[in-house]
Scaffold this motif. Sequence first.
Motif, PDB file in Angstrom:
ATOM      1  N   SER A   1      69.771  66.394  61.604  1.00 62.97           N
ATOM      2  CA  SER A   1      68.879  67.074  62.549  1.00 62.97           C
ATOM      3  C   SER A   1      67.777  66.173  63.104  1.00 62.97           C
ATOM      4  O   SER A   1      67.494  66.197  64.303  1.00 62.97           O
TER       5      SER A   1
ATOM      6  N   SER B   1      65.721  64.791  55.116  1.00 63.16           N
ATOM      7  CA  SER B   1      65.531  66.152  55.605  1.00 63.16           C
ATOM      8  C   SER B   1      66.275  67.124  54.701  1.00 63.16           C
ATOM      9  O   SER B   1      67.497  67.029  54.552  1.00 63.16           O
TER      10      SER B   1
ATOM     11  N   GLY C   1      66.931  70.245  55.164  1.00 59.10           N
ATOM     12  CA  GLY C   1      67.824  71.137  55.898  1.00 59.10           C
ATOM     13  C   GLY C   1      69.210  70.578  56.099  1.00 59.10           C
ATOM     14  O   GLY C   1      70.177  71.340  56.237  1.00 59.10           O
ATOM     15  N   ASN C   2      69.351  69.255  56.126  1.00 53.25           N
ATOM     16  CA  ASN C   2      70.672  68.652  56.317  1.00 53.25           C
ATOM     17  C   ASN C   2      71.567  68.837  55.110  1.00 53.25           C
ATOM     18  O   ASN C   2      72.797  68.817  55.235  1.00 53.25           O
TER      19      ASN C   2
ATOM     20  N   PRO D   1      70.775  73.851  53.391  1.00 50.09           N
ATOM     21  CA  PRO D   1      70.335  74.673  54.533  1.00 50.09           C
ATOM     22  C   PRO D   1      69.339  75.763  54.165  1.00 50.09           C
ATOM     23  O   PRO D   1      68.427  76.063  54.950  1.00 50.09           O
ATOM     24  N   LYS D   2      69.470  76.336  52.971  1.00 49.69           N
ATOM     25  CA  LYS D   2      68.545  77.405  52.578  1.00 49.69           C
ATOM     26  C   LYS D   2      67.122  76.891  52.365  1.00 49.69           C
ATOM     27  O   LYS D   2      66.175  77.676  52.308  1.00 49.69           O
TER      28      LYS D   2
ATOM     29  N   SER E   1      65.743  74.598  54.449  1.00 47.49           N
ATOM     30  CA  SER E   1      65.294  73.981  55.697  1.00 47.49           C
ATOM     31  C   SER E   1      63.853  74.361  56.030  1.00 47.49           C
ATOM     32  O   SER E   1      63.182  73.651  56.798  1.00 47.49           O
ATOM     33  N   TRP E   2      63.371  75.451  55.430  1.00 45.44           N
ATOM     34  CA  TRP E   2      61.976  75.852  55.661  1.00 45.44           C
ATOM     35  C   TRP E   2      61.001  74.782  55.155  1.00 45.44           C
ATOM     36  O   TRP E   2      59.868  74.678  55.648  1.00 45.44           O
TER      37      TRP E   2
ATOM     38  N   ASP F   1      61.274  71.583  55.612  1.00 42.14           N
ATOM     39  CA  ASP F   1      61.068  70.644  56.726  1.00 42.14           C
ATOM     40  C   ASP F   1      60.076  71.202  57.742  1.00 42.14           C
ATOM     41  O   ASP F   1      59.289  70.450  58.326  1.00 42.14           O
ATOM     42  N   ARG F   2      60.130  72.516  57.925  1.00 47.40           N
ATOM     43  CA  ARG F   2      59.159  73.136  58.854  1.00 47.40           C
ATOM     44  C   ARG F   2      57.770  73.166  58.229  1.00 47.40           C
ATOM     45  O   ARG F   2      56.781  72.834  58.878  1.00 47.40           O
TER      46      ARG F   2
ATOM     47  N   ASP G   1      59.695  68.640  61.056  1.00 48.40           N
ATOM     48  CA  ASP G   1      60.327  69.017  62.325  1.00 48.40           C
ATOM     49  C   ASP G   1      59.368  68.809  63.497  1.00 48.40           C
ATOM     50  O   ASP G   1      59.750  68.287  64.552  1.00 48.40           O
TER      51      ASP G   1
END
Length: 500
Positions: free
Chosen positions: A108, A215, A217-218, A221-222, A224-225, A227-228, A233
Motif C-alpha cells: 500500500s 506497514s 495493513g499489508n 489486514p485486520k 490496518s488501523w 497504520d492510520r 498513511d
Amino acid sequence: MFSFSRTNIFFFSSFIIILNFIWFKWNSFHRRTKKNVPPSPRKLPIIGNLHQLGSSPHRSLQALSRKHGPLMLMHLGSVPVLVASSSEAAREIMKTHDLSFASRPKLSIRDTLLYGSKDIAFSPYGEYWRQVRSIAVVQLLNSARVQSFRQIRENEMALMINMIESSCGSVIDLSEILVMLTNNIICKVALGRTYSGLKFKDLLGRFVHLLGVFSFGNYIPKLSWIDRLSGLDDKARKVAKDFDEFLEGVVEEHIRDKKGVDAKSDEDQDFVDILLDVERDNLTGFALQRDTIKAIILDIFAAGTDTTFTSLEWAISELIRHPTVMKKLQEEVTETTHGRPIIHEKDLENMKYLKATIKETLRLHTPVPLLVPRESTQDVKLMGYDIPAGTQVIINASAIGRDPTLWEEPDEFRPERFLNNIIDYKGLHFELLPFGAGRRGCPGIQFAMVINELALANLVYKFNLTLPNGVKDKDLDMNEINGLTVHKKSPLLVMATPRF
C-alpha cells in the motif's frame, strides 16, 4: 466354528474390493493434495513470524536460515513468505524459475508513493512493466546515454574535491558530502539542474524512508488501523502530494522550455526531456502517461541517490579501518594517473584493485540486503519443495554475500579475493547479488557504478582520510540503521589532508 455360504463369501469379497478401491482413491488424493513445504520456524497466532524479524531483518533471517535451511517458509501475519539465503536458491528463483517469480506483491505505501506502483521497480509483472522497463533500458540507461552524462559527473566530482580542499584540515561530515554529490548528479541527469535546498533534501529523505517502512495493513489486514493511527498513511499521502507537485512543476517547466527553441542535442537532454519526447512522438508504440513519467523519475532518485551514496560511505569506512588496503588502492590510482590533478572516467578501466574494493564493499555491505520482494504467479516446484502461487519471496543477498560455504572468512574485508575471481555484480553470478538478477534485476547498474568508481578513486587519490579526536581506525562505528537501504548509523566524520 464359523461357516460362510457362497453368497456371504461373494458379499464379503465385494466389500473388501470396495474398501481397497476407496483406500486407493483416498491415498491418491492425499498424495496429490499433500504439499512438501519448506521448513518453517514456529509462528504465533495472528502475527505469524513477524516478531522474529527484529531491528535488523537481514541479520535475523540469516540466523534463522542457519537453523532451518537456505529455503525457509515464514508467515508475516497472514502472508506466506519464502526466504532464500543461498546462491543455489537464488539461482533457482531468479534464473531457472525467473518468469514464475517475476512479479511484485501489492504494497500500500509504495502504491501511494509511486502512482499505484507505475514505476519500474515495484510494478507487477506484465505488459505495462515490460514497456516501462524497455523505455528505461533503451532510452535512459543505455551505454551511450550513460556516457553522455560523463561531463556532469566529472564537474560535480571536481566541485566536491574543491569543497573538501577548502575545509583546511577541519573535521568534515563526509556522509553529507557524498549525499550532496550523488544528489546533484542525479538531479542534473534526471531534471536538468540541481535542487539542493533543505526543502528538497527533506522531501527526498522522507520519500526514501517511507519506501522501507513496514506497514501492518499489508500483512495483517485486520490491523490496518495501526497504520492510520500511527499516521503512516497520512505521511505517505503527504509525501506523495508534495513530490507530485514538485515533479509536475519540473515537467511543466521542461514543456515550456521546449516551445520556441531548437531541439536539444543528446548530450544536453536530461531524463525528463527524453521521456517527454517518448510521450510526444509515441516512440515505443506505448502510450506514456504523465504519472508514468513522474513514477520513473522517482525510481531514479530512490535507486540512484540512496544506494549509491551508502555504498561509497561503507567503502570509505572500510578503507579507513584497513590502512593496508587503503595504501594499496592509493598506490594503484596514483600510478594510473601519472601525476594528473584529477582522475577522469577513462582512467578507471585499468584500476583492478579499485574494482575489487567496490565488489568487496557490495558483498560485505549489500545496499538493499533483502532484495525488493517478488511474488510467485503460479505453483512452482523449487528445490524439491512446493511453492504455491501468491507466495512472497525475499532473497537475502546479504546472507549470500556472507555465506561461509562461498567465501573464506566472509566477515573480513579483503578486496584481494576478487583480483583473480570472475564473480561480478551484474546478475550472472549468484554469489554476489547487490543489484538482483533476471528480469527484475536493476537496469541502472552501469549508471550507478561509474559514480561509485569515479568518486572513490578521486577521494583516495587526492586525500589522506583519518578519524578525528585521536579515534583509532579499528574503533570506527560500523553499526547499521535499517530501511530500504542499510546506512551507517552514525555519520562518517573525517579529517581530509591533501596527499600532494
